[in-house]
Design a protein around this motif. Structure first.
Motif, short mmCIF file in Angstrom:
data_model
loop_
_atom_site.label_atom_id
_atom_site.label_comp_id
_atom_site.label_asym_id
_atom_site.label_seq_id
_atom_site.Cartn_x
_atom_site.Cartn_y
_atom_site.Cartn_z
N SER A 35 3.27 17.05 -10.10
CA SER A 35 4.53 17.31 -9.41
C SER A 35 5.72 17.09 -10.34
O SER A 35 6.68 17.88 -10.36
CB SER A 35 4.66 16.42 -8.17
OG SER A 35 5.86 16.67 -7.49
N PHE A 36 5.67 16.02 -11.13
CA PHE A 36 6.78 15.71 -12.04
C PHE A 36 6.92 16.77 -13.13
O PHE A 36 8.04 17.22 -13.43
CB PHE A 36 6.57 14.33 -12.67
CG PHE A 36 7.69 13.91 -13.59
CD1 PHE A 36 8.90 13.49 -13.07
CD2 PHE A 36 7.53 13.96 -14.97
CE1 PHE A 36 9.95 13.12 -13.91
CE2 PHE A 36 8.57 13.60 -15.82
CZ PHE A 36 9.78 13.17 -15.29
N VAL A 37 5.81 17.16 -13.73
CA VAL A 37 5.84 18.20 -14.78
C VAL A 37 6.39 19.51 -14.21
O VAL A 37 7.20 20.19 -14.84
CB VAL A 37 4.43 18.42 -15.37
CG1 VAL A 37 4.41 19.65 -16.27
CG2 VAL A 37 3.98 17.19 -16.15
N ALA A 38 5.95 19.84 -13.01
CA ALA A 38 6.41 21.07 -12.36
C ALA A 38 7.93 21.03 -12.16
O ALA A 38 8.62 22.03 -12.38
CB ALA A 38 5.71 21.26 -11.03
N GLN A 39 8.46 19.88 -11.76
CA GLN A 39 9.90 19.78 -11.53
C GLN A 39 10.69 19.80 -12.82
O GLN A 39 11.83 20.29 -12.85
CB GLN A 39 10.24 18.51 -10.73
CG GLN A 39 9.57 18.42 -9.37
CD GLN A 39 9.60 19.72 -8.59
OE1 GLN A 39 10.61 20.40 -8.54
NE2 GLN A 39 8.47 20.07 -7.99
N CYS A 40 10.10 19.30 -13.90
CA CYS A 40 10.77 19.37 -15.21
C CYS A 40 10.94 20.82 -15.66
O CYS A 40 11.90 21.17 -16.35
CB CYS A 40 9.98 18.58 -16.25
SG CYS A 40 10.07 16.78 -16.06
N ILE A 41 9.98 21.66 -15.27
CA ILE A 41 10.08 23.09 -15.59
C ILE A 41 11.00 23.79 -14.60
O ILE A 41 11.80 24.65 -14.97
CB ILE A 41 8.67 23.73 -15.55
CG1 ILE A 41 7.76 23.10 -16.60
CG2 ILE A 41 8.75 25.25 -15.76
CD1 ILE A 41 6.31 23.51 -16.50
N ASN A 42 10.91 23.38 -13.35
CA ASN A 42 11.67 24.02 -12.28
C ASN A 42 13.17 23.78 -12.40
O ASN A 42 13.98 24.68 -12.12
CB ASN A 42 11.18 23.50 -10.92
CG ASN A 42 11.52 24.42 -9.77
OD1 ASN A 42 11.55 25.64 -9.92
ND2 ASN A 42 11.79 23.84 -8.63
N PHE A 43 13.55 22.58 -12.81
CA PHE A 43 14.96 22.20 -12.85
C PHE A 43 15.82 23.16 -13.68
O PHE A 43 16.81 23.71 -13.16
CB PHE A 43 15.11 20.77 -13.37
CG PHE A 43 16.53 20.32 -13.56
CD1 PHE A 43 17.28 19.90 -12.47
CD2 PHE A 43 17.12 20.32 -14.81
CE1 PHE A 43 18.60 19.49 -12.64
CE2 PHE A 43 18.43 19.92 -14.99
CZ PHE A 43 19.18 19.50 -13.90
N TRP A 88 13.58 14.60 -5.37
CA TRP A 88 12.15 14.76 -5.61
C TRP A 88 11.36 13.56 -5.09
O TRP A 88 10.32 13.72 -4.45
CB TRP A 88 11.89 14.94 -7.11
CG TRP A 88 10.44 14.91 -7.47
CD1 TRP A 88 9.48 15.82 -7.15
CD2 TRP A 88 9.78 13.88 -8.22
NE1 TRP A 88 8.25 15.44 -7.65
CE2 TRP A 88 8.41 14.26 -8.31
CE3 TRP A 88 10.19 12.70 -8.84
CZ2 TRP A 88 7.47 13.47 -8.98
CZ3 TRP A 88 9.26 11.94 -9.52
CH2 TRP A 88 7.92 12.33 -9.58
N ILE A 89 11.87 12.35 -5.33
CA ILE A 89 11.19 11.14 -4.84
C ILE A 89 11.13 11.15 -3.30
O ILE A 89 10.08 10.89 -2.70
CB ILE A 89 11.90 9.87 -5.33
CG1 ILE A 89 11.72 9.72 -6.85
CG2 ILE A 89 11.35 8.63 -4.61
CD1 ILE A 89 12.46 8.54 -7.44
N ALA A 90 12.28 11.44 -2.67
CA ALA A 90 12.33 11.45 -1.20
C ALA A 90 11.38 12.49 -0.61
O ALA A 90 10.63 12.21 0.34
CB ALA A 90 13.76 11.71 -0.74
N ILE A 91 11.41 13.69 -1.17
CA ILE A 91 10.56 14.77 -0.66
C ILE A 91 9.09 14.46 -0.93
O ILE A 91 8.21 14.76 -0.11
CB ILE A 91 10.96 16.12 -1.28
CG1 ILE A 91 12.37 16.49 -0.81
CG2 ILE A 91 9.98 17.23 -0.92
CD1 ILE A 91 12.98 17.68 -1.53
N SER A 92 8.80 13.86 -2.08
CA SER A 92 7.41 13.48 -2.41
C SER A 92 6.87 12.47 -1.40
O SER A 92 5.71 12.57 -0.98
CB SER A 92 7.33 12.90 -3.83
OG SER A 92 7.61 13.88 -4.79
N LEU A 93 7.69 11.51 -1.01
CA LEU A 93 7.26 10.51 -0.03
C LEU A 93 6.96 11.18 1.31
O LEU A 93 5.96 10.86 1.97
CB LEU A 93 8.33 9.43 0.15
CG LEU A 93 8.51 8.47 -1.03
CD1 LEU A 93 9.69 7.55 -0.78
CD2 LEU A 93 7.24 7.65 -1.27
#
Length: 212
Positions: free
Chosen positions: A121-129, A154-159
């Motif tokens: 999820s984190f890697v995907a968001q680094c590309i998405n941003f 991202w943290i809030a939505i991940s939770l």
């Protein structure tokens, strides 16, 4: 032969020009709607692209991390539940350890899956941003400020997604192969995230030049 190729080339140019002209006319008549359609289209395309990246992490990284991490319980908080005859422990963070019929640890749960989920999820968001910021919303705001709010969102939505997934994933794992429920996890999580993220992006990615 050359004449045919020339004719085809002219036709293609006219076709492209025709579509471009139609879109320009639509933008002139409906500027706000055209902007929303443009943003929704690119937002969807980029989101689907990073969703594929997440799926690859969800599917293959747990196996790479191995059985030891898959058999390591990491869950908070731990709430016992029994749904559709499947007993499991619900949590906001972490996943149940999965066992087969013989009691052996299965890849696809525990700390191994949690690490895979968060890394993917984190890697995907680094590309998405940068794609969403620079192309979809064409924002020139302060990148540090935007990245900070993006990270918080991202943290809030991940939770939210973790808590939701942990209600149905143990049940799905009891009846489906890991590759199948990974697809469900990916697209259900991606679907929920996409809807929330789009409106978050509209807020944190204002258009135009950065305020001085």
């Amino acid at each position: 032969m050359a004449e045919t190729e020339k004719t085809n080339a002219v036709t293609n140019v006219e076709s492209k020009t025709g579509w471009a002209k139609i879109w320009r006319n639509f933008e002139e008549k409906h500027p706000k709607l055209a902007k929303w359609l443009y943003q929704i289209f690119y937002f969807f395309v980029f989101s689907m692209g990073v969703t594929i990246i997440q799926y690859l992490f969800f599917t293959f990284m747990p196996g790479i991390l191995g059985e030891e991490l898959a058999g390591t319980e990491f869950m908070w908080p731990q709430v016992h539940m029994d749904i559709l005859g499947v007993e499991f422990t619900w949590s906001l963070l972490g996943y149940n350890v999965l066992y087969d019929a013989s009691g052996a640890v299965m890849i696809g749960g525990g700390l191994g899956y949690f690490i895979s989920y968060e890394v993917g999820s984190f890697v995907a968001q680094c590309i998405n941003f940068p794609l969403q910021r620079n192309i979809t919303f064409k924002s020139h705001g302060n990148p540090v400020y935007q990245a900070m709010w993006y990270f918080i969102a991202w943290i809030a939505i991940s939770l939210i997604c973790n808590g939701f997934n942990n209600l149905w994933m143990p049940i799905a794992a009891a009846y489906m192969a890991p590759a199948i429920y990974n697809i469900l996890v990916t697209f259900i999580t991606g679907g929920v995230s996409m809807v929330i993220f789009f409106f978050v992006f509209k807020i944190i990615f204002p258009e135009g030049e950065a305020k001085k």
